[in-house]
Design a protein around this motif. Structure first.
Motif, short mmCIF file in Angstrom:
data_model
loop_
_atom_site.label_atom_id
_atom_site.label_comp_id
_atom_site.label_asym_id
_atom_site.label_seq_id
_atom_site.Cartn_x
_atom_site.Cartn_y
_atom_site.Cartn_z
N MET B 93 0.84 -1.19 0.00
CA MET B 93 0.00 0.00 0.00
C MET B 93 0.88 1.24 0.00
SD MET B 93 -2.73 1.15 2.89
CE MET B 93 -4.11 0.15 2.38
N LEU B 94 0.59 2.16 -0.95
CA LEU B 94 1.37 3.39 -1.03
C LEU B 94 0.78 4.38 -0.03
CD1 LEU B 94 3.73 4.65 -2.70
CD2 LEU B 94 1.97 5.77 -4.07
N ARG B 95 1.48 4.57 1.05
CA ARG B 95 0.99 5.42 2.14
C ARG B 95 1.52 6.83 1.98
NH1 ARG B 95 -0.51 1.15 6.20
NH2 ARG B 95 -0.05 -0.73 5.02
N ILE B 96 0.67 7.78 2.30
CA ILE B 96 0.95 9.19 2.00
C ILE B 96 0.55 10.03 3.20
CG2 ILE B 96 0.36 11.12 0.46
CD1 ILE B 96 -0.50 8.96 -1.62
N THR B 97 1.33 11.05 3.48
CA THR B 97 0.96 12.00 4.52
C THR B 97 0.73 13.35 3.86
OG1 THR B 97 2.37 10.80 6.04
CG2 THR B 97 1.66 12.98 6.73
N ASP B 98 -0.43 13.98 4.08
CA ASP B 98 -0.69 15.25 3.39
C ASP B 98 -0.12 16.41 4.21
OD1 ASP B 98 -2.51 15.99 5.34
OD2 ASP B 98 -4.27 15.82 4.05
N ARG B 99 -0.34 17.62 3.72
CA ARG B 99 0.32 18.79 4.34
C ARG B 99 -0.14 19.04 5.76
NH1 ARG B 99 -0.96 23.79 0.69
NH2 ARG B 99 0.25 24.89 2.28
N HIS B 100 -1.31 18.49 6.09
CA HIS B 100 -1.79 18.64 7.47
C HIS B 100 -1.48 17.39 8.30
CE1 HIS B 100 -3.69 22.38 6.45
NE2 HIS B 100 -4.41 21.82 5.50
N ASP B 101 -0.55 16.59 7.83
CA ASP B 101 -0.13 15.37 8.52
C ASP B 101 -1.24 14.35 8.68
OD1 ASP B 101 2.56 15.91 8.80
OD2 ASP B 101 2.22 17.15 10.57
N ARG B 102 -2.23 14.40 7.80
CA ARG B 102 -3.26 13.35 7.81
C ARG B 102 -2.73 12.15 7.02
NH1 ARG B 102 -7.83 17.70 6.49
NH2 ARG B 102 -6.28 18.05 4.88
N GLU B 103 -3.03 10.96 7.51
CA GLU B 103 -2.59 9.75 6.81
C GLU B 103 -3.57 9.42 5.69
OE1 GLU B 103 -0.58 6.64 9.53
OE2 GLU B 103 -1.95 7.78 10.81
N MET B 104 -3.03 9.31 4.49
CA MET B 104 -3.81 9.02 3.29
C MET B 104 -3.16 7.81 2.61
SD MET B 104 -5.67 11.87 3.52
CE MET B 104 -6.52 12.00 1.94
N LEU B 105 -3.74 7.36 1.52
CA LEU B 105 -3.12 6.28 0.75
C LEU B 105 -3.65 6.33 -0.68
CD1 LEU B 105 -5.44 3.74 0.41
CD2 LEU B 105 -5.14 3.88 2.89
N PHE B 106 -2.88 5.77 -1.60
CA PHE B 106 -3.33 5.64 -2.99
C PHE B 106 -4.04 4.29 -3.05
CE2 PHE B 106 -2.20 7.29 -7.40
CZ PHE B 106 -3.09 6.49 -8.07
N GLY B 107 -5.34 4.29 -3.34
CA GLY B 107 -6.15 3.08 -3.26
C GLY B 107 -5.62 1.92 -4.08
N PRO B 108 -5.36 0.77 -3.41
CA PRO B 108 -5.02 -0.45 -4.14
C PRO B 108 -6.28 -1.22 -4.54
CG PRO B 108 -4.70 -0.80 -1.79
CD PRO B 108 -5.23 0.61 -1.95
N THR B 109 -7.40 -0.91 -3.90
CA THR B 109 -8.71 -1.50 -4.15
C THR B 109 -9.71 -0.65 -3.36
OG1 THR B 109 -10.05 -3.52 -3.95
CG2 THR B 109 -8.36 -3.18 -2.29
N ASN B 110 -11.01 -0.93 -3.48
CA ASN B 110 -11.98 0.03 -2.97
C ASN B 110 -13.09 -0.52 -2.09
OD1 ASN B 110 -10.64 1.42 -5.33
ND2 ASN B 110 -11.97 3.06 -4.64
N GLU B 111 -12.91 -1.69 -1.50
CA GLU B 111 -13.99 -2.22 -0.66
C GLU B 111 -14.40 -1.24 0.44
OE1 GLU B 111 -11.48 -4.13 -1.69
OE2 GLU B 111 -12.50 -5.75 -2.75
#
Lengths: 434, 434
Positions: B93-111
């Motif tokens: 899973m490609l994990r991402i932190t946005d400018r407000h330090d919220r944890e996000m991710l690039f969806g590998p699937t969408n359940e």
């Protein structure tokens, strides 16, 4: 599509989080839902509009001689170091580290990537000119995303890039895109006004923004009245000819956004000046050799010499246009879609579901209208059906009730004018049939 | 499209980095270029194939009653915490932190995301059943991306999700998707074989993979000969009827991939057993209430009680199919596209550019053939043109040379069989005209 089966979660109340009318109406009409701050899911009704806009943009890009490709969303940071923009871009760029600790990013735009693709695959001036475009999701990590899809973080943009051997040829590419933008917006029912613009961080010295007028527009614009009152759309455009006279004509009148406005010049215009609000829906740039020199995008010229290519970039905010269209076309009851971008052209309303004659007539019309009809076949009261259909804003409503159908008559309502007209069933099929 | 203007950077040599034939041919035919490890740009020729595949997938999803929406690529990590998969998913899973330090991710699937959308917008059993799908770019951070678009990191997937009130209804949704997958692959010229599969991390107890056979397939498959030799495609499918008998028939014969294969059972089959190589192009799951219970996706049932919905998910690897099709359809000279997914149907070859009769005949044919012709109007020798056209694999070549055209004759070559046929100019227009 039958409304009883359609995933269309409309809302009766205005959602508190929406500050502007397009955001409110997109939520209420079941077009989008926010999945995270500034990130939206497009529900079926909203996606149909998005796809129609995208298709108009595509057709007009193709007509102007641009070729579609598709660059990925995730890019390598190294590319952006070549142009020098990696550090400049700041916090709006969504920066990512992959599992091997490589620095990546979610593309906010594609000058670097397309320049690299061109550099690696084109060798000679004989391959020029080229205009390449893609329609892809971008990400800009806005500090305060707002106004729904008008200023979201993940958004759909058409961005085109031109490659030419010299400045004169680059100007011809610029003109092609300029004219294609005018055609694109006109086909959606929008009057776009080209305004001389600053180039900003993209660079270069020639740039125009395209604004549409809407009372709720984000910025003040100052426009010569003649431009607003003149229709140029009927003009034949021949892309193989010289477009400069038409571009000159379309840019000869005063038209600027706030940051460029010139009170002295405006005073001279007197009552020819219109002050209004505008929404930016497109922006085009000629930036010469800024990226080609930095990244080594050269071709061999006619004499064998290495020539850095002249470039331009050309953006249309595809998802933003959905909001902009609603800002321009709505009333107190909801959205009023121009036909070219309406999710469905016809809303078929069965006023008495369960009545044999109404049901039969509606089934006949439903089949005849094809893919462009949304049939409200629910067991709801008439008032709710009318309000719902006005809210989602399909251009034409075809209304079937027991009294009319006893005489073979249906009612047709024009959503924009509110005018109603009675038509025989056959005449309705003739008028709206697929 | 005229080849002289088209952005089609074909390669004469095999690129060293490509290990499998589809990767080699996609690079050589100018369909894709790698922009970062496992991340590709789709050049115009490749994008045309991708779009044709996407459109077939879309049409068959719609036909089966699924509704298209579009979820974003970037998701909130919190959603994945609700299902418990955020920690399970690991480094893919490609994990991402946005400018407000919220944890996000690039969806590998969408359940998770679709379950949240359903939960927030559907309330009653009367809104069921629903099948919602999207066609969107996904990201899986493979430790060693390879085989071109067959195992890339950023890839295009169609994923559908079904919502039903009970297990029997969920089985009907599963069957719809099962049959729509058979139709989808058949329309592309592929014989897909459904194989009972493990459900893995998605969960649930009913799952099928769809494999196509190709010598270069990634995994061994074991299939009853009757399945391979039987054509089921001519069968009328009525989605409003009971699909169970057809699904039973299509799953009655032995067909498994490596991890499920059963030597005892295979011994019994004797010479009815075919051992081959397969490429997985689709995977469907019924996972019951795994996500709906974890995330609170309930509707009110007929008696007013709260019922967690029964769900399934259904994936097709859209970008992977481009590679899979080439693995199945190629020869030593290049790709051999099935007509339904060919980037262009016709390659028009002018053997003597500059010869007035050849040029005139080609212009006539070019106009008559419409959008489905790629016209090689370059000043190149005949051999190079033939090799290039064989490489990119358009189903039909229409060849115009000075000798033939003096008698009003052109040659038509079938790329698949290599058969050549002479046709009068008019007959060629009649046969291939738009």
């Amino acid at each position: 599509m039958r409304l009883s089966a359609y995933f269309l979660p409309t809302l009766k109340e205005n959602p508190a989080e929406a500050q502007i009318v397009s955001h409110r109406l997109m939520l209420r009409a079941g077009m989008v839902r926010q999945s995270a701050a500034g990130i939206y899911t497009w529900l079926p009704l909203g996606l149909r509009v998005l796809k129609k806009i995208e298709q108009i943009v595509r057709e007009e890009q193709d007509r102007a001689g641009a070729q579609e490709l598709l660059m990925p969303t995730i890019q390598s940071a190294d590319l952006w170091r070549e142009s020098g923009r990696y550090d400049d871009y700041g916090k709006e760029m969504l920066r990512i580290t992959d599992r091997h600790d490589r620095e990546m990013l979610f593309g906010p735009t594609n000058e670097e990537l397309i320049t690299a693709i061109f550099r690696d695959n084109a060798k000679s001036y004989r391959e020029l000119p080229k205009i390449l475009y893609h329609i892809q999701w971008k990400f800009r990590d806005e500090v305060r995303p707002r106004f729904g899809v008008m200023r979201g973080r993940e958004f759909l943009m058409k961005d085109a890039y031109s490659f030419d051997i010299d400045a004169a040829s680059a100007r011809r590419s610029y003109n092609r895109m300029f004219i294609s933008y005018m055609r694109t917006f006109a086909r959606m029912g929008l009057k776009a006004i080209p305004m001389r613009a600053d180039t900003g961080p993209i660079g270069g010295d020639l740039s125009h923004e395209f604004h549409i007028l809407a009372e709720t527009g984000e910025s003040a614009v100052f426009v010569h009245r003649d431009f607003i009152e003149t229709d140029w759309q009927d003009r034949d455009v021949d892309y193989s000819g010289d477009l400069q006279p038409l571009v000159d004509e379309l840019t000869s009148k005063y038209a600027v956004a706030e940051e460029k406005h010139d009170p002295a010049m405006e005073a001279e215009l007197g009552d020819k000046l219109v002050t209004a609000r505008g929404i930016e829906v497109g922006h085009i740039f000629n930036f010469g050799t800024k990226y080609s020199k930095a990244m080594g995008a050269v071709v061999s010229g006619p004499g064998g010499e290495s020539v850095p290519v002249e470039m331009g970039s050309y953006g249309i905010g595809v998802s933003r246009l959905v909001g902009a269209l609603i800002e321009a076309y709505h009333d107190d009851n909801g959205i009023i879609w121009p036909e070219a971008v309406a999710p469905f052209k016809i809303g078929l309303i069965n006023l008495k579901k369960g009545d044999a004659a109404c049901d039969a007539a509606c089934e006949t019309l439903y089949k005849a209208f094809g893919a462009e009809v949304l049939y409200d076949d629910r067991d709801e009261r008439a008032g709710a059906k009318f309000a719902n259909m006005d809210l989602i804003g399909l251009p034409w409503q075809v209304i079937v009730g027991p009294k009319g159908i006893a005489n073979g008559i249906v009612e047709v309502k024009d959503r924009r004018t509110g005018e109603r007209q009675e038509l025989a069933l056959d005449a309705a099929i003739q008028r709206f049939g697929a």
